[in-house]
Design a protein around this motif. Structure first.
Motif, PDB file in Angstrom:
ATOM      1  N   PRO A  35      12.006   3.870  -5.911  1.00  0.00           N
ATOM      2  CA  PRO A  35      11.703   5.234  -5.565  1.00  0.00           C
ATOM      3  C   PRO A  35      10.512   5.217  -4.489  1.00  0.00           C
ATOM      4  O   PRO A  35      10.033   4.105  -4.243  1.00  0.00           O
ATOM      5  CB  PRO A  35      11.061   5.557  -6.901  1.00  0.00           C
ATOM      6  CG  PRO A  35      10.564   4.695  -7.685  1.00  0.00           C
ATOM      7  CD  PRO A  35      11.656   3.471  -7.300  1.00  0.00           C
ATOM      8  N   PHE A  36      10.303   6.453  -3.697  1.00  0.00           N
ATOM      9  CA  PHE A  36       9.371   6.248  -2.684  1.00  0.00           C
ATOM     10  C   PHE A  36       8.146   7.399  -3.131  1.00  0.00           C
ATOM     11  O   PHE A  36       8.639   8.555  -3.317  1.00  0.00           O
ATOM     12  CB  PHE A  36      10.063   6.736  -1.357  1.00  0.00           C
ATOM     13  CG  PHE A  36      11.007   5.921  -0.996  1.00  0.00           C
ATOM     14  CD1 PHE A  36      11.137   4.848  -0.330  1.00  0.00           C
ATOM     15  CD2 PHE A  36      12.593   6.318  -1.408  1.00  0.00           C
ATOM     16  CE1 PHE A  36      12.268   3.987  -0.166  1.00  0.00           C
ATOM     17  CE2 PHE A  36      13.559   5.459  -1.220  1.00  0.00           C
ATOM     18  CZ  PHE A  36      13.454   4.366  -0.288  1.00  0.00           C
ATOM     19  N   TYR A  37       7.030   6.935  -3.216  1.00  0.00           N
ATOM     20  CA  TYR A  37       5.928   7.743  -3.850  1.00  0.00           C
ATOM     21  C   TYR A  37       5.163   8.335  -2.526  1.00  0.00           C
ATOM     22  O   TYR A  37       5.024   7.642  -1.541  1.00  0.00           O
ATOM     23  CB  TYR A  37       5.015   6.742  -4.758  1.00  0.00           C
ATOM     24  CG  TYR A  37       5.594   6.033  -5.754  1.00  0.00           C
ATOM     25  CD1 TYR A  37       5.619   6.815  -6.906  1.00  0.00           C
ATOM     26  CD2 TYR A  37       6.139   4.868  -5.688  1.00  0.00           C
ATOM     27  CE1 TYR A  37       6.034   6.106  -8.172  1.00  0.00           C
ATOM     28  CE2 TYR A  37       6.868   4.304  -6.651  1.00  0.00           C
ATOM     29  CZ  TYR A  37       6.437   5.003  -8.101  1.00  0.00           C
ATOM     30  OH  TYR A  37       7.253   4.202  -8.902  1.00  0.00           O
ATOM     31  N   SER A  38       4.679   9.605  -2.604  1.00  0.00           N
ATOM     32  CA  SER A  38       3.961  10.167  -1.835  1.00  0.00           C
ATOM     33  C   SER A  38       2.488   9.501  -2.091  1.00  0.00           C
ATOM     34  O   SER A  38       2.192   9.054  -3.012  1.00  0.00           O
ATOM     35  CB  SER A  38       3.735  11.611  -2.117  1.00  0.00           C
ATOM     36  OG  SER A  38       3.171  11.966  -2.976  1.00  0.00           O
ATOM     37  N   LEU A  45       0.789  -1.169   0.066  1.00  0.00           N
ATOM     38  CA  LEU A  45       0.013  -0.121  -0.061  1.00  0.00           C
ATOM     39  C   LEU A  45       0.854   1.208  -0.013  1.00  0.00           C
ATOM     40  O   LEU A  45       1.732   1.502   0.916  1.00  0.00           O
ATOM     41  CB  LEU A  45      -0.978  -0.013   1.273  1.00  0.00           C
ATOM     42  CG  LEU A  45      -2.057  -1.162   1.309  1.00  0.00           C
ATOM     43  CD1 LEU A  45      -2.521  -0.813   2.611  1.00  0.00           C
ATOM     44  CD2 LEU A  45      -3.126  -0.308   0.192  1.00  0.00           C
ATOM     45  N   ILE A  46       0.774   2.098  -1.151  1.00  0.00           N
ATOM     46  CA  ILE A  46       1.468   3.379  -0.830  1.00  0.00           C
ATOM     47  C   ILE A  46       0.552   4.270  -0.242  1.00  0.00           C
ATOM     48  O   ILE A  46       1.217   5.159   0.585  1.00  0.00           O
ATOM     49  CB  ILE A  46       1.719   3.668  -2.697  1.00  0.00           C
ATOM     50  CG1 ILE A  46       2.379   2.955  -3.331  1.00  0.00           C
ATOM     51  CG2 ILE A  46       2.133   5.287  -2.817  1.00  0.00           C
ATOM     52  CD1 ILE A  46       2.616   3.098  -4.938  1.00  0.00           C
ATOM     53  N   GLY A  47      -0.519   4.381  -0.038  1.00  0.00           N
ATOM     54  CA  GLY A  47      -1.350   5.201   0.633  1.00  0.00           C
ATOM     55  C   GLY A  47      -2.712   5.393  -0.206  1.00  0.00           C
ATOM     56  O   GLY A  47      -3.161   5.216  -1.109  1.00  0.00           O
ATOM     57  N   SER A  51      -0.447  10.957  -2.181  1.00  0.00           N
ATOM     58  CA  SER A  51      -1.062  11.605  -3.394  1.00  0.00           C
ATOM     59  C   SER A  51      -0.503  11.311  -4.619  1.00  0.00           C
ATOM     60  O   SER A  51      -1.014  11.867  -5.524  1.00  0.00           O
ATOM     61  CB  SER A  51      -1.363  12.994  -2.875  1.00  0.00           C
ATOM     62  OG  SER A  51       0.284  13.582  -2.707  1.00  0.00           O
ATOM     63  N   LEU A  52       0.656  10.768  -4.621  1.00  0.00           N
ATOM     64  CA  LEU A  52       1.435  10.587  -6.076  1.00  0.00           C
ATOM     65  C   LEU A  52       1.514  11.697  -6.740  1.00  0.00           C
ATOM     66  O   LEU A  52       1.866  11.706  -7.929  1.00  0.00           O
ATOM     67  CB  LEU A  52       0.515   9.486  -6.931  1.00  0.00           C
ATOM     68  CG  LEU A  52       0.175   8.054  -6.307  1.00  0.00           C
ATOM     69  CD1 LEU A  52      -0.947   7.521  -7.304  1.00  0.00           C
ATOM     70  CD2 LEU A  52       1.241   7.186  -6.247  1.00  0.00           C
ATOM     71  N   ASN A  53       1.785  12.681  -6.112  1.00  0.00           N
ATOM     72  CA  ASN A  53       2.205  13.927  -6.713  1.00  0.00           C
ATOM     73  C   ASN A  53       3.764  14.587  -6.672  1.00  0.00           C
ATOM     74  O   ASN A  53       4.255  15.165  -7.220  1.00  0.00           O
ATOM     75  CB  ASN A  53       1.549  15.384  -6.233  1.00  0.00           C
ATOM     76  CG  ASN A  53       1.574  15.271  -4.907  1.00  0.00           C
ATOM     77  OD1 ASN A  53       2.058  14.521  -4.011  1.00  0.00           O
ATOM     78  ND2 ASN A  53       1.750  16.819  -4.490  1.00  0.00           N
ATOM     79  N   ARG A  54       4.339  13.435  -5.701  1.00  0.00           N
ATOM     80  CA  ARG A  54       5.909  13.651  -5.563  1.00  0.00           C
ATOM     81  C   ARG A  54       6.356  12.500  -5.470  1.00  0.00           C
ATOM     82  O   ARG A  54       5.804  11.408  -5.103  1.00  0.00           O
ATOM     83  CB  ARG A  54       6.152  14.418  -4.286  1.00  0.00           C
ATOM     84  CG  ARG A  54       5.620  15.900  -4.261  1.00  0.00           C
ATOM     85  CD  ARG A  54       5.909  16.602  -2.886  1.00  0.00           C
ATOM     86  NE  ARG A  54       5.481  17.938  -3.049  1.00  0.00           N
ATOM     87  CZ  ARG A  54       5.671  18.987  -2.063  1.00  0.00           C
ATOM     88  NH1 ARG A  54       6.196  18.388  -0.810  1.00  0.00           N
ATOM     89  NH2 ARG A  54       5.423  20.220  -2.170  1.00  0.00           N
ATOM     90  N   ILE A  55       7.819  12.084  -5.753  1.00  0.00           N
ATOM     91  CA  ILE A  55       8.411  10.943  -5.708  1.00  0.00           C
ATOM     92  C   ILE A  55       9.736  11.120  -5.260  1.00  0.00           C
ATOM     93  O   ILE A  55      10.391  12.144  -5.670  1.00  0.00           O
ATOM     94  CB  ILE A  55       8.299  10.195  -7.054  1.00  0.00           C
ATOM     95  CG1 ILE A  55       8.987   8.948  -7.242  1.00  0.00           C
ATOM     96  CG2 ILE A  55       8.937  11.085  -8.397  1.00  0.00           C
ATOM     97  CD1 ILE A  55       8.778   7.960  -8.351  1.00  0.00           C
TER      98      ILE A  55
END
Length: 293
Positions: A117-120, A67-69, A122-126
């Motif tokens: 990579p590490f995703y936020s 789960l990324i979130g 909200s998927l707007n930053r990485i």
């Protein structure tokens, strides 16, 4: 009491559960083991609301991995065994694959948190690592660099706020926070007698941060909005990992150890700076804080 299936929520590892930004829903990946009890037979996505009612999820045959979130209060970002990121609306069953931006090349996810990579959420930053000596925080769609740092992320501590607005990185004695407005705050923790910044946990709104000083085992609260650092509780306690915030960002619960009291859970009111011992009993250190039903 909420009946759980499979291994249950409290058998999951870090990263296998996520609370929605409004605190109303908890998603977790329920692991089923084989007959030997050593290998995972299947991983089922489960979602319950703050009343304990579960959404019907058994019809999914996807090999869920991580789960990324919650991208928002309606959608989940999940990494699959097919090395794809799916954006799922669990309330309607609609989903879509997240296409990688041209600059990224291919989507990947490191389950163990070493290479990224590490995703936020909200998927707007990485956060990406071009090599072992550099890491970069970028805008997901454009690849624009927001922040660059030196050193290896292997063994470093990092955490995103539940709403995806804020990133905190702990590297040795340096604490770095990148806020919603792309403000970068760098704090040399050694000036406060802190040996190592570890076990970071941001409040859901990204305005507060708690962390543990690894070698000394002390617990600190950093108010990101006010730029204030406070030590929580006395030196009689040692503190563990994975603090749990209330959805409104006022209260935080942490596992603590005191020589003549044993292990316990402490609740801190970060507004009044009062501490309370939780009577958590058999659920000690296994807490998920949801909004009021």
């Amino acid at each position: 009491g909420v009946p759980l299936r499979g291994g249950g929520i409290f058998s999951t590892s870090r990263g296998d559960m996520a609370v929605s930004p409004d605190g109303r829903y908890l998603a977790y990946i329920d692991s089923y083991l084989d007959d030997t009890g050593n290998r995972t037979k299947s991983r089922i996505l489960r979602i319950i609301n703050s009343s304990g009612h579960a959404l019907p999820m058994n019809y999914w045959i996807v090999d869920w991995q991580w789960l990324i979130g919650w991208k928002d209060n309606q959608h989940l970002a999940i990494f699959t065994g097919s090395k794809e990121i799916l954006i799922l609306d669990p309330f309607t069953g609609r989903w879509e694959k997240l296409p990688p931006p041209a600059w990224l090349g291919k989507i990947a996810y490191d389950h163990y948190g070493n290479d990224g990579p590490f995703y936020s959420p909200s998927l707007n930053r990485i956060l990406v690592k071009p090599d072992d000596s550099v890491f970069e925080l970028k805008d997901f769609q454009t690849g624009k660099a927001i922040y660059e740092g030196n050193g290896s992320l292997n063994g470093w501590a990092l955490d995103w706020s539940a709403d995806g607005s804020t990133l905190a990185i702990g590297s040795g004695k340096l604490l770095t926070v990148v806020t919603r407005s792309e403000q970068v705050i760098e704090l040399d923790a050694s000036k406060f007698g802190i040996d190592t910044v570890s076990y970071l946990k941001l409040s859901p709104d990204g305005q507060k941060l708690v962390f543990t000083s690894y070698w000394s085992g002390k617990w600190f609260l950093f108010d990101i909005e006010q730029l204030e650092l406070r030590k929580l509780c006395s030196d009689e306690f040692d503190f563990g990992a994975d603090a749990v915030w209330s959805p409104d960002g006022r209260f935080v619960v942490q596992e603590a150890d005191r020589s003549y009291f044993g292990q316990l859970d402490l609740l801190i009111d970060t507004q009044q700076l009062h501490a309370y011992k939780l009577i958590s009993g058999q659920y000690q250190h296994r807490l998920v804080w949801l909004a009021e039903p």
